[in-house]
Motif scaffolding. Structure first.
Motif, PDB file in Angstrom:
ATOM      1  N   VAL A   1       4.545 -11.310   4.752  1.00 14.31           N
ATOM      2  CA  VAL A   1       3.761 -11.278   5.998  1.00 14.31           C
ATOM      3  C   VAL A   1       4.581 -10.681   7.139  1.00 14.31           C
ATOM      4  N   SER A   2       5.863 -11.073   7.242  1.00 12.38           N
ATOM      5  CA  SER A   2       6.647 -10.512   8.359  1.00 12.38           C
ATOM      6  C   SER A   2       6.918  -9.017   8.147  1.00 12.38           C
ATOM      7  N   LEU A   3       7.068  -8.586   6.891  1.00 14.35           N
ATOM      8  CA  LEU A   3       7.195  -7.148   6.607  1.00 14.35           C
ATOM      9  C   LEU A   3       5.923  -6.412   7.037  1.00 14.35           C
ATOM     10  N   VAL A   4       4.780  -6.958   6.645  1.00 16.82           N
ATOM     11  CA  VAL A   4       3.488  -6.342   6.992  1.00 16.82           C
ATOM     12  C   VAL A   4       3.327  -6.263   8.510  1.00 16.82           C
ATOM     13  N   ASN A   5       3.665  -7.346   9.209  1.00 18.30           N
ATOM     14  CA  ASN A   5       3.511  -7.359  10.670  1.00 18.30           C
ATOM     15  C   ASN A   5       4.376  -6.303  11.345  1.00 18.30           C
ATOM     16  N   LYS A   6       5.601  -6.113  10.821  1.00 13.69           N
ATOM     17  CA  LYS A   6       6.468  -5.061  11.364  1.00 13.69           C
ATOM     18  C   LYS A   6       5.840  -3.694  11.165  1.00 13.69           C
ATOM     19  N   LEU A   7       5.326  -3.461   9.956  1.00 17.41           N
ATOM     20  CA  LEU A   7       4.745  -2.150   9.648  1.00 17.41           C
ATOM     21  C   LEU A   7       3.475  -1.903  10.448  1.00 17.41           C
ATOM     22  N   LYS A   8       2.734  -2.970  10.707  1.00 21.75           N
ATOM     23  CA  LYS A   8       1.464  -2.822  11.435  1.00 21.75           C
ATOM     24  C   LYS A   8       1.661  -2.410  12.887  1.00 21.75           C
ATOM     25  N   GLU A   9       2.873  -2.605  13.403  1.00 24.43           N
ATOM     26  CA  GLU A   9       3.141  -2.201  14.789  1.00 24.43           C
ATOM     27  C   GLU A   9       3.238  -0.679  14.914  1.00 24.43           C
ATOM     28  N   GLN A  10       3.428  -0.008  13.783  1.00 25.65           N
ATOM     29  CA  GLN A  10       3.617   1.452  13.820  1.00 25.65           C
ATOM     30  C   GLN A  10       2.283   2.169  13.990  1.00 25.65           C
ATOM     31  N   LYS A  11       2.332   3.240  14.752  1.00 21.85           N
ATOM     32  CA  LYS A  11       1.096   3.982  15.041  1.00 21.85           C
ATOM     33  C   LYS A  11       0.847   5.060  13.983  1.00 21.85           C
ATOM     34  N   GLY A  12      -0.432   5.415  13.845  1.00 22.70           N
ATOM     35  CA  GLY A  12      -0.771   6.567  12.995  1.00 22.70           C
ATOM     36  C   GLY A  12      -0.968   6.265  11.521  1.00 22.70           C
ATOM     37  N   ILE A  13      -0.654   5.029  11.103  1.00 26.39           N
ATOM     38  CA  ILE A  13      -0.884   4.656   9.712  1.00 26.39           C
ATOM     39  C   ILE A  13      -1.603   3.311   9.690  1.00 26.39           C
ATOM     40  N   THR A  14      -2.203   2.988   8.571  1.00 30.25           N
ATOM     41  CA  THR A  14      -2.870   1.703   8.419  1.00 30.25           C
ATOM     42  C   THR A  14      -2.287   0.986   7.218  1.00 30.25           C
TER      43      THR A  14
END
Length: 217
Positions: A166-179
């Motif tokens: 979950v914490s990995l996913v949350n970090k990645l979700k902060e990035q723009k341009g990808i889902t």
């Protein structure tokens, strides 16, 4: 299921290659779990992912990392295994230079290698990471993560605890341009023992099918 032997950085690599009749079919490689803990390309999750992609119309390659099965060389802490994965993708692309989509799927240790391959190969259009061991390996190299993908894990995973995923996913979700799409399979362990395997493969299939109809990365 044709057995193939192709050149890797440390000698021959052994794989299973499953081509489609369609010349411009999308391509996918599937990466297996940790070689030192019994991980091979015939792992159930890897095998099922392979067929899931094939059944969706992909030309698919899965293979044994160095030192596993008939692949030459020896375990190299993930560094050599990343080179093996790059060689496997080269081999797959050399035989399918018309494909419009290129996907990488990995399970456990293979998910970690797959995400690193993603960073090195801009032609990869999507990824599937099954049970990524975010507690054991550093995923901070995904900055920024270059493609959208699916991260899937079981809520009963004792090898790679869900909280770390979950914490990995949350970090990645902060990035723009990808889902980043995150799916948790209720009650499933690290290896998706029955009846969870079917649910996991069904989730992967519907995600990939949806992505193939979209034009965005």
């Amino acid at each position: 299921m044709p057995e193939v032997i192709f050149p890797g950085p440390e000698g021959r690599l052994e794989g299973r290659y499953h081509p489609q009749k369609d010349r411009d079919a999308p391509i996918a490689i599937v990466l297996h779990p940790h070689p030192q803990f019994g991980g091979t390309m015939n792992n159930k999750v890897v095998y099922n992912l392979h067929y899931a992609f094939y059944n969706m119309g992909f030309t698919v390659l899965r293979f044994n990392f160095r030192g596993v099965g008939r692949s030459q060389g020896e375990y190299d802490q993930g560094i050599g295994e990343l080179s093996d994965a790059a060689s496997a993708l080269d081999y797959l692309q050399s035989m399918n230079n018309n494909s419009k989509h290129c996907w990488v799927a990995g399970f456990s240790f293979g998910a970690w290698i797959g995400m690193q391959l993603l960073m090195r190969r801009p032609e990869i259009t999507g990824f599937v990471s099954v049970s990524p061991p975010a507690n054991m390996y550093d995923f901070s190299f995904l900055a920024p993560c270059p493609a959208s993908g699916l991260i899937i894990n079981g809520t009963g995973d004792r090898v790679a605890p869900p909280a770390d995923t979950v914490s990995l996913v949350n970090k990645l979700k902060e990035q723009k341009g990808i889902t980043i799409t995150h799916e948790e399979i209720e009650g499933a362990g690290h290896f998706f023992e029955e009846p969870h395997m079917e649910t996991m493969i069904g989730t992967v299939t519907s995600y990939v099918k949806r992505r193939l109809t979209e034009t965005t990365r």
